[in-house]
Design a protein around this motif. Sequence first.
Motif, PDB file in Angstrom:
ATOM      1  N   SER A 198      41.146  38.105  48.610  1.00  0.00           N
ATOM      2  CA  SER A 198      42.218  38.586  47.733  1.00  0.00           C
ATOM      3  C   SER A 198      41.958  38.187  46.283  1.00  0.00           C
ATOM      4  O   SER A 198      42.137  39.001  45.360  1.00  0.00           O
ATOM      5  N   LEU A 199      41.543  36.938  46.065  1.00  0.00           N
ATOM      6  CA  LEU A 199      41.303  36.474  44.696  1.00  0.00           C
ATOM      7  C   LEU A 199      40.157  37.238  44.050  1.00  0.00           C
ATOM      8  O   LEU A 199      40.193  37.526  42.849  1.00  0.00           O
ATOM      9  N   VAL A 200      39.145  37.575  44.830  1.00  0.00           N
ATOM     10  CA  VAL A 200      38.007  38.326  44.287  1.00  0.00           C
ATOM     11  C   VAL A 200      38.420  39.752  43.967  1.00  0.00           C
ATOM     12  O   VAL A 200      38.035  40.312  42.933  1.00  0.00           O
ATOM     13  N   GLU A 201      39.216  40.378  44.820  1.00  0.00           N
ATOM     14  CA  GLU A 201      39.445  41.821  44.735  1.00  0.00           C
ATOM     15  C   GLU A 201      40.699  42.227  43.967  1.00  0.00           C
ATOM     16  O   GLU A 201      40.730  43.312  43.385  1.00  0.00           O
ATOM     17  N   LEU A 202      41.750  41.387  43.951  1.00  0.00           N
ATOM     18  CA  LEU A 202      42.998  41.815  43.315  1.00  0.00           C
ATOM     19  C   LEU A 202      42.842  42.001  41.814  1.00  0.00           C
ATOM     20  O   LEU A 202      43.409  42.927  41.231  1.00  0.00           O
ATOM     21  N   GLY A 203      42.152  41.090  41.155  1.00  0.00           N
ATOM     22  CA  GLY A 203      41.756  41.338  39.773  1.00  0.00           C
ATOM     23  C   GLY A 203      42.733  40.967  38.688  1.00  0.00           C
ATOM     24  O   GLY A 203      42.447  41.182  37.511  1.00  0.00           O
ATOM     25  N   SER A 204      43.891  40.405  39.033  1.00  0.00           N
ATOM     26  CA  SER A 204      44.819  40.008  37.977  1.00  0.00           C
ATOM     27  C   SER A 204      45.777  38.950  38.502  1.00  0.00           C
ATOM     28  O   SER A 204      46.051  38.875  39.706  1.00  0.00           O
ATOM     29  N   SER A 251      24.668  44.240  44.525  1.00  0.00           N
ATOM     30  CA  SER A 251      23.664  44.884  45.365  1.00  0.00           C
ATOM     31  C   SER A 251      24.399  45.789  46.339  1.00  0.00           C
ATOM     32  O   SER A 251      25.632  45.828  46.365  1.00  0.00           O
ATOM     33  N   SER A 252      23.633  46.505  47.141  1.00  0.00           N
ATOM     34  CA  SER A 252      24.233  47.407  48.130  1.00  0.00           C
ATOM     35  C   SER A 252      24.230  46.732  49.501  1.00  0.00           C
ATOM     36  O   SER A 252      23.441  47.077  50.386  1.00  0.00           O
ATOM     37  N   TYR A 253      25.104  45.760  49.646  1.00  0.00           N
ATOM     38  CA  TYR A 253      25.183  45.042  50.913  1.00  0.00           C
ATOM     39  C   TYR A 253      26.062  45.805  51.898  1.00  0.00           C
ATOM     40  O   TYR A 253      26.993  46.513  51.514  1.00  0.00           O
ATOM     41  N   GLN A 254      25.768  45.635  53.186  1.00  0.00           N
ATOM     42  CA  GLN A 254      26.543  46.311  54.222  1.00  0.00           C
ATOM     43  C   GLN A 254      27.927  45.684  54.376  1.00  0.00           C
ATOM     44  O   GLN A 254      28.903  46.376  54.657  1.00  0.00           O
ATOM     45  N   ARG A 255      28.009  44.354  54.193  1.00  0.00           N
ATOM     46  CA  ARG A 255      29.290  43.660  54.337  1.00  0.00           C
ATOM     47  C   ARG A 255      29.896  43.384  52.967  1.00  0.00           C
ATOM     48  O   ARG A 255      29.203  42.903  52.066  1.00  0.00           O
ATOM     49  N   LYS A 256      31.177  43.670  52.827  1.00  0.00           N
ATOM     50  CA  LYS A 256      31.857  43.418  51.562  1.00  0.00           C
ATOM     51  C   LYS A 256      31.796  41.938  51.183  1.00  0.00           C
ATOM     52  O   LYS A 256      31.615  41.581  50.018  1.00  0.00           O
ATOM     53  N   SER A 257      31.921  41.075  52.186  1.00  0.00           N
ATOM     54  CA  SER A 257      31.954  39.638  51.904  1.00  0.00           C
ATOM     55  C   SER A 257      30.650  39.117  51.318  1.00  0.00           C
ATOM     56  O   SER A 257      30.631  38.053  50.702  1.00  0.00           O
ATOM     57  N   ASP A 258      29.542  39.853  51.485  1.00  0.00           N
ATOM     58  CA  ASP A 258      28.258  39.400  50.936  1.00  0.00           C
ATOM     59  C   ASP A 258      28.260  39.385  49.408  1.00  0.00           C
ATOM     60  O   ASP A 258      27.429  38.725  48.788  1.00  0.00           O
ATOM     61  N   HIS A 259      29.191  40.118  48.811  1.00  0.00           N
ATOM     62  CA  HIS A 259      29.269  40.135  47.347  1.00  0.00           C
ATOM     63  C   HIS A 259      29.903  38.858  46.795  1.00  0.00           C
ATOM     64  O   HIS A 259      29.771  38.575  45.605  1.00  0.00           O
ATOM     65  N   PHE A 260      30.570  38.090  47.645  1.00  0.00           N
ATOM     66  CA  PHE A 260      31.298  36.915  47.167  1.00  0.00           C
ATOM     67  C   PHE A 260      30.349  35.743  47.003  1.00  0.00           C
ATOM     68  O   PHE A 260      29.481  35.495  47.844  1.00  0.00           O
TER      69      PHE A 260
END
Length: 669
Positions: free
Chosen positions: A157-163, A134-143
Motif C-alpha cells: 500500500s505504501l509503495v502504490e498509493l502514492g500520497s 524492469s519487467s518482472y512477472q511479480r509486482k512485489s519484485d519492484h519493491f
Amino acid sequence: MIPDKKSIPELFEKREQYLIPLFQRGYVWTLEQQIQLLWEDIIDRVDALALHREHAKQVGADKLKKLRKHFLGAIVVGPLVETDGSSIGTREVIDGQQRITTLQIMLLAFRDIAKALGDEGLIDDIGLLCWNKSSYQRKSDHFKVWPTNEGRDVMQSLVELGSMDAVCARYPAWRWVSEDEKKWEWIERPAMVQAYLFFSGMIACQLRGKRFDAQLSGNEDDEGKTVAHSVIAAIRKKNELTIPFGDTPVDPAAAKLIMDALGHCFQLMQLRLDEEDDPQIIFETLNARGAPLTPSDLIRNFVFLRAARNQEDVDALYDTHWRGFDEKPDEAAVAKGAKFWRKEERQGRLKSSRLDLLMYHYTTLRRVETLKVAHVFEEFKDWWDETPRDTGTELARLAVMAGHFERFLVPDQKSEFGRFCRRLKLLDTSTPTPLLLYLLEHHAPNSAAFSQIMGDIDSYLVRRFVCGWTTKSYNKTFLNKLLAELVAEGTADPDILRAKLLALDGESQAWPRDDVFADAWTHRQLYQGASTRKVRSILEGLELAMRSSKQEFLPEFDPLSVEHVLPQGWQAADYPLHEDTAEARDARRRLLHSIGNLTLVTPGYNSTLSNRAFADKRPEIAANSSLMLNSYFQSLTDQDVWDEVALQKRAQGLLPLAIQLWPCPASIP
C-alpha cells in the motif's frame, strides 16, 4: 563476511530486493522511541550541511574540515540470490531489518511529498531508490524491501498509493461501525503506516522551514507543543493528517538539501555474508539496536531459520502454525488494531507480552525445571537440539498449548475449565501452569479426568490460601516435584497426581486437612495486604456453588467489589462491643477480615452505606442483591445485630459448602 560502507541512497540504488525472512519478527519501531530520534539525527545533519556550505561560500571549501558523517549502524545481509532475470535478485536481511525498513519508508514518504515540487530530476532520483525498474512477472519484485508476511500488504500500500492523503484514507484512525450501532471505533494504525505518516509530516514541515521542534502558536491548546507533538497526535487520533504551518510556502531547495544530506552525511556498514557464513550464529551474537529482541522473537527466528535450512515449506509452516501469534486481534482492546499476543500481562513477578509468557511456561514444561526469564531462548534452543525434530509437529504442539494458555490469560464463566482459570488468575498463581499444560496434553479440558485434576489443584491452592500457608515453595512443589515425577514416570493419571498431592507434608507443601481448614475458615484474616483478588476468588466460588438450574443467569463478577459487612471504620454506637476492652477490640480487628464478614456487592450499592449501621446496610443488600451469597441477609431483621458472634455464625454456615467445594480427599469418608 564482506564489509562495505554505504550512504542511504547507495543502500537502495542497486536493482535488488532486501527480503525480510519469516524467521525475523515484524516491524516494531515506534514513533517516540526510535523514529523521531532518527529524524532528529537527519535534521541535525541537514542543518550541519547547510551551515557547512554557507561557510564554504565565505572562506572556501578547501579551508574547512570535512563534514562529519553520522553513523546509522550495521546491516547484515545474506549473499545475493540471483535469478534468470524474470524475477528480482534478493538478499535476506539477517540483522537490521527495522532500520532498513524504516529508511525505505522514509524514502517513500519523501517521494510522495516531492511530487508536488515539480522537480523531475529529484523525483526520479528518489523514485529509483523506491522501485526496481524492469519487467518482472511479480509486482512485489519492484519493491526494494519485502517484509515478513504480516507487513507485506502494508508495504504494498505504501509503495502504490502514492500520497499521504491516500494512505490516511486506506488506514483511518476512526471507522464508522454501522448505521445500526451509530458509533465510531478507534483503530490503531499499523506501525509502518505510522512511520510513513510521521516522515510525511516532518518532511512537509521541513520544506516550509519548520523543524520538528518548532513551537506551535496561535492557540492556547497548542502552547508548549511542537510540530512533532502535533503530527504524532494526529497520526494516533485523526483520520486526516493536517500539516502544521500548511499555508506556508514550500521551498524546493530544502528538498534538494535533504536529498544531499542523505547522500553525503550518513553512513551505514553493510556486512554481506559469504555462503559459508552461518546467519543464525551471527544473528544471535549481534546486539539488537533499537527495540530489543524478546524471547519469542528469538525463538521464532531460530525455528524458522532451522526450517529453511531443512528445506521445509516455511511459508506453509508460518500460515498454518504461527500467523495467529502475529495477527490474532485482541477483541478486548480499545484499539481495534491491537494484537492479542503482543499485549503485556503480569503473572506473579513476570510482566511480559502474552507470547513471551507462553514461551516461558512452554519452555519450562519442556525442560521440566525452573527457568529465569532471561534464559528462556537458550533453554528452548537446547531442548530443541536434544533430538531431531519435525518443525510442523512441534509448532502444532505449541499451537495447541497456546489455545489452552489463552484461557489462562482470558478466562470465562462458560465452562468448568474457564472458571478454574479465572480462580487461578485471581489467586495470582501461575506456577502450576507448566504442570497443567502437561496434563492438558493428555486430557481434554472437559474430560472427567481433567475435572478431577482441576478440583484437586483448586482445593490445594484455595485451602493453603485460607490457612495462610506460604506460596514460596510452589516452584519446588509444582515443577521440580510433581511435574518432574509425572514426566519421569510417563504418566498423567489424575489418581497418581492426587496421591502425590496428598503425600506432601509440612506447612511449606502440605494439602490442609479439614480440621486445619475449618479453624482458619472461621477465624483467619483473609482480607489483608494485596489479597483482595484472592478473597474475590473465594466469594465467587461460593456464589457459583450456591447457584442451581433454578437461577436464570450467572452473575457478571467483574463489576462486583468485596464489602465488609461490619465496616472497617465501624463506630461503637452502631456496632457495640459486648465489653469494650483491648482484648475485645483486638478480637474484632482479627475477625473483621475473616470470611464471615465479607461479601460481594454491585457497583449500584450505595458506597455511602459502607460505614453505616447494620440496620441501614442489611436492607440495602437484601433488597437489591441478586447474589445467592447475600440471600443470607434476607433471613435477618433490622433488630438483629452484626457482631463477632453473628459473623462467625455465618462463617460456620458457609463451612460445609466450602469443604464440599474444595475437598481434601483424604479427609472424606
